[in-house]
Design a protein around this motif. Structure first.
Motif, mmCIF file in Angstrom:
data_model
loop_
_atom_site.group_PDB
_atom_site.id
_atom_site.type_symbol
_atom_site.label_atom_id
_atom_site.label_comp_id
_atom_site.label_asym_id
_atom_site.label_seq_id
_atom_site.Cartn_x
_atom_site.Cartn_y
_atom_site.Cartn_z
ATOM 1 N N GLY A 137 0.798 -10.542 -3.855
ATOM 2 C CA GLY A 137 0.869 -11.904 -4.365
ATOM 3 C C GLY A 137 -0.461 -12.605 -4.491
ATOM 4 N N ALA A 138 -1.555 -11.854 -4.525
ATOM 5 C CA ALA A 138 -2.884 -12.454 -4.642
ATOM 6 C C ALA A 138 -3.084 -13.020 -6.047
ATOM 7 C CB ALA A 138 -3.959 -11.422 -4.340
ATOM 8 N N ASP A 160 4.517 5.297 -5.758
ATOM 9 C CA ASP A 160 4.775 5.141 -7.192
ATOM 10 C C ASP A 160 3.730 5.790 -8.083
ATOM 11 O OD1 ASP A 160 6.974 3.660 -6.467
ATOM 12 O OD2 ASP A 160 6.059 1.715 -6.860
ATOM 13 N N PHE A 161 2.475 5.863 -7.593
ATOM 14 C CA PHE A 161 1.400 6.311 -8.490
ATOM 15 C C PHE A 161 0.531 7.401 -7.871
ATOM 16 C CE2 PHE A 161 2.209 1.757 -9.313
ATOM 17 C CZ PHE A 161 2.669 1.856 -10.624
ATOM 18 N N TYR A 162 1.120 8.243 -7.056
ATOM 19 C CA TYR A 162 0.365 9.280 -6.368
ATOM 20 C C TYR A 162 -0.370 10.181 -7.361
ATOM 21 C CZ TYR A 162 -0.717 12.769 -2.796
ATOM 22 O OH TYR A 162 -1.374 13.614 -1.931
ATOM 23 N N CYS A 163 -1.688 10.252 -7.221
ATOM 24 C CA CYS A 163 -2.540 11.071 -8.093
ATOM 25 C C CYS A 163 -2.475 10.657 -9.570
ATOM 26 C CB CYS A 163 -2.203 12.553 -7.953
ATOM 27 S SG CYS A 163 -2.702 13.247 -6.368
ATOM 28 N N GLU A 164 -2.088 9.413 -9.824
ATOM 29 C CA GLU A 164 -2.036 8.915 -11.199
ATOM 30 C C GLU A 164 -3.024 7.789 -11.446
ATOM 31 O OE1 GLU A 164 1.867 7.768 -12.408
ATOM 32 O OE2 GLU A 164 2.806 9.620 -11.688
ATOM 33 N N LYS A 165 -3.184 6.897 -10.487
ATOM 34 C CA LYS A 165 -4.037 5.729 -10.681
ATOM 35 C C LYS A 165 -5.377 5.902 -9.961
ATOM 36 C CE LYS A 165 -0.926 3.319 -12.937
ATOM 37 N NZ LYS A 165 -1.083 2.993 -14.381
ATOM 38 N N THR A 166 -6.432 5.373 -10.579
ATOM 39 C CA THR A 166 -7.744 5.375 -9.934
ATOM 40 C C THR A 166 -7.781 4.301 -8.851
ATOM 41 O OG1 THR A 166 -8.645 3.739 -11.468
ATOM 42 C CG2 THR A 166 -8.837 6.071 -12.097
ATOM 43 N N ARG A 167 -8.804 4.357 -8.031
ATOM 44 C CA ARG A 167 -8.957 3.348 -6.976
ATOM 45 C C ARG A 167 -9.091 1.951 -7.591
ATOM 46 N NH1 ARG A 167 -9.212 3.651 -1.071
ATOM 47 N NH2 ARG A 167 -10.088 1.673 -0.402
ATOM 48 N N LEU A 168 -9.800 1.838 -8.709
ATOM 49 C CA LEU A 168 -9.945 0.553 -9.384
ATOM 50 C C LEU A 168 -8.582 0.003 -9.793
ATOM 51 C CD1 LEU A 168 -11.596 -1.689 -10.742
ATOM 52 C CD2 LEU A 168 -11.802 -0.197 -12.750
ATOM 53 N N GLU A 225 -5.708 0.862 -8.535
ATOM 54 C CA GLU A 225 -4.904 0.618 -7.336
ATOM 55 C C GLU A 225 -5.218 -0.731 -6.698
ATOM 56 O OE1 GLU A 225 -3.760 5.025 -5.576
ATOM 57 O OE2 GLU A 225 -5.535 4.005 -4.799
ATOM 58 N N THR A 226 -6.500 -1.134 -6.732
ATOM 59 C CA THR A 226 -6.825 -2.431 -6.128
ATOM 60 C C THR A 226 -6.145 -3.575 -6.874
ATOM 61 O OG1 THR A 226 -8.878 -2.575 -7.429
ATOM 62 C CG2 THR A 226 -9.044 -1.704 -5.183
ATOM 63 N N ALA A 227 -6.066 -3.463 -8.189
ATOM 64 C CA ALA A 227 -5.388 -4.505 -8.980
ATOM 65 C C ALA A 227 -3.892 -4.499 -8.692
ATOM 66 C CB ALA A 227 -5.641 -4.293 -10.469
ATOM 67 N N LEU A 228 -3.312 -3.325 -8.598
ATOM 68 C CA LEU A 228 -1.893 -3.218 -8.269
ATOM 69 C C LEU A 228 -1.619 -3.772 -6.877
ATOM 70 C CD1 LEU A 228 -1.199 0.379 -9.641
ATOM 71 C CD2 LEU A 228 -0.043 -1.705 -10.415
ATOM 72 N N SER A 260 0.824 -1.211 0.000
ATOM 73 C CA SER A 260 0.000 0.000 0.000
ATOM 74 C C SER A 260 0.863 1.269 0.000
ATOM 75 C CB SER A 260 -0.945 0.003 1.203
ATOM 76 O OG SER A 260 -0.235 -0.164 2.411
ATOM 77 N N ALA A 261 1.937 1.262 0.767
ATOM 78 C CA ALA A 261 2.822 2.434 0.810
ATOM 79 C C ALA A 261 3.559 2.630 -0.514
ATOM 80 C CB ALA A 261 3.826 2.292 1.954
ATOM 81 N N SER A 262 3.959 1.530 -1.137
ATOM 82 C CA SER A 262 4.700 1.641 -2.394
ATOM 83 C C SER A 262 3.798 2.101 -3.537
ATOM 84 C CB SER A 262 5.358 0.309 -2.756
ATOM 85 O OG SER A 262 4.394 -0.693 -3.036
ATOM 86 N N ILE A 263 2.527 1.686 -3.523
ATOM 87 C CA ILE A 263 1.587 2.134 -4.557
ATOM 88 C C ILE A 263 1.335 3.634 -4.433
ATOM 89 C CG2 ILE A 263 -0.825 1.999 -5.313
ATOM 90 C CD1 ILE A 263 -0.666 -1.023 -4.625
#
Length: 226
Positions: free
Chosen positions: A98-99, A79-87, A89-92, A73-76
């Motif tokens: 490792g899911a 790495d993607f602050y204000c770039e990725k949507t919540r959708l 982010e959940t995949a990332l 969660s911290a790395s996302i």
């Protein structure tokens, strides 16, 4: 160091207000984040006892899943602050912990949206298994609810069964889509896999509850604080 709880009395509309215990929600500086301001007198962080800090810190390394979740969660965010949507982010997030199999616990009122989410996750290579909130088709009278809104069905929402089914399917991460207030609490309580929320239900504001907060000093002021 002992906790610095500060109780402050104030006046409003000519009357005496109840004493208020100040905490992080009353802070306007958030100096704990960037250290560019001043701590308020009631700062929770500055008043914490060392043992509770150490106890919480140790838990990040107590289980492998805790380490994975905290780091992912911290790395996302980094790495993607204000770039990725919540959708996205959940995949990332699922990928970084490792899911392989994602469970979706959805309100049946958002089943169309959940199908789109499932399509997106499957495109990303995840196996997806979903449960709707009316699964099991238990009548609302089972929980003592006899008066039923005619716009709604007789089947009660069943978040505990949703969790049990996803547990049976051995999901690695569960995603909540629009479960009712409180039903989401029960789902999280009984979910064996880590759970995260993608959509928060708000029937009035098109599932955007923060809209009422943004208008709390405008159009919604009288509605919220009268």
């Amino acid at each position: 160091m002992k906790s610095k709880e500060k109780r402050v009395k104030g006046e409003a509309d000519g009357g005496q207000q109840e004493a208020v215990c100040r905490s992080c929600i009353d802070c306007g500086s958030t100096n704990c984040n960037r250290h560019q301001a001043a701590y308020p007198e009631f700062c929770v962080s500055q008043g914490l006892e060392e043992n509770i800090i150490e106890e919480a810190s140790a838990l990040y390394h107590a289980e492998e899943i805790n380490e994975k979740i905290a780091y992912a969660s911290a790395s996302i965010e980094s790495d993607f602050y204000c770039e990725k949507t919540r959708l996205e982010e959940t995949a990332l997030f699922a990928e970084r912990i490792g899911a392989k199999k994602i469970g979706i616990a959805t309100c049946v009122g958002l089943i169309r949206e959940s199908r789109i989410v499932a399509k997106y996750y499957r495109q990303k290579g995840f196996e997806v298994y979903g449960t709707g909130c009316k699964v099991g088709e238990i009548d609302k009278s089972f929980i003592g609810l006899d008066q039923v809104n005619p716009c709604l069905g007789r089947s009660m929402c069943n978040p505990i069964l949703q969790a049990k089914i996803l547990n049976r399917e051995k999901t690695d991460l569960n995603v909540i889509i629009g479960l009712c207030v409180g039903h989401d609490s029960l789902f999280v309580k009984y979910s064996e896999a880590p759970a995260t929320t993608l959509v928060v239900k708000d029937r009035v504001l098109a599932h955007n509850p923060v809209g009422a907060i943004y208008q709390a000093e405008g159009y919604y002021k009288r509605k919220l604080f009268s």
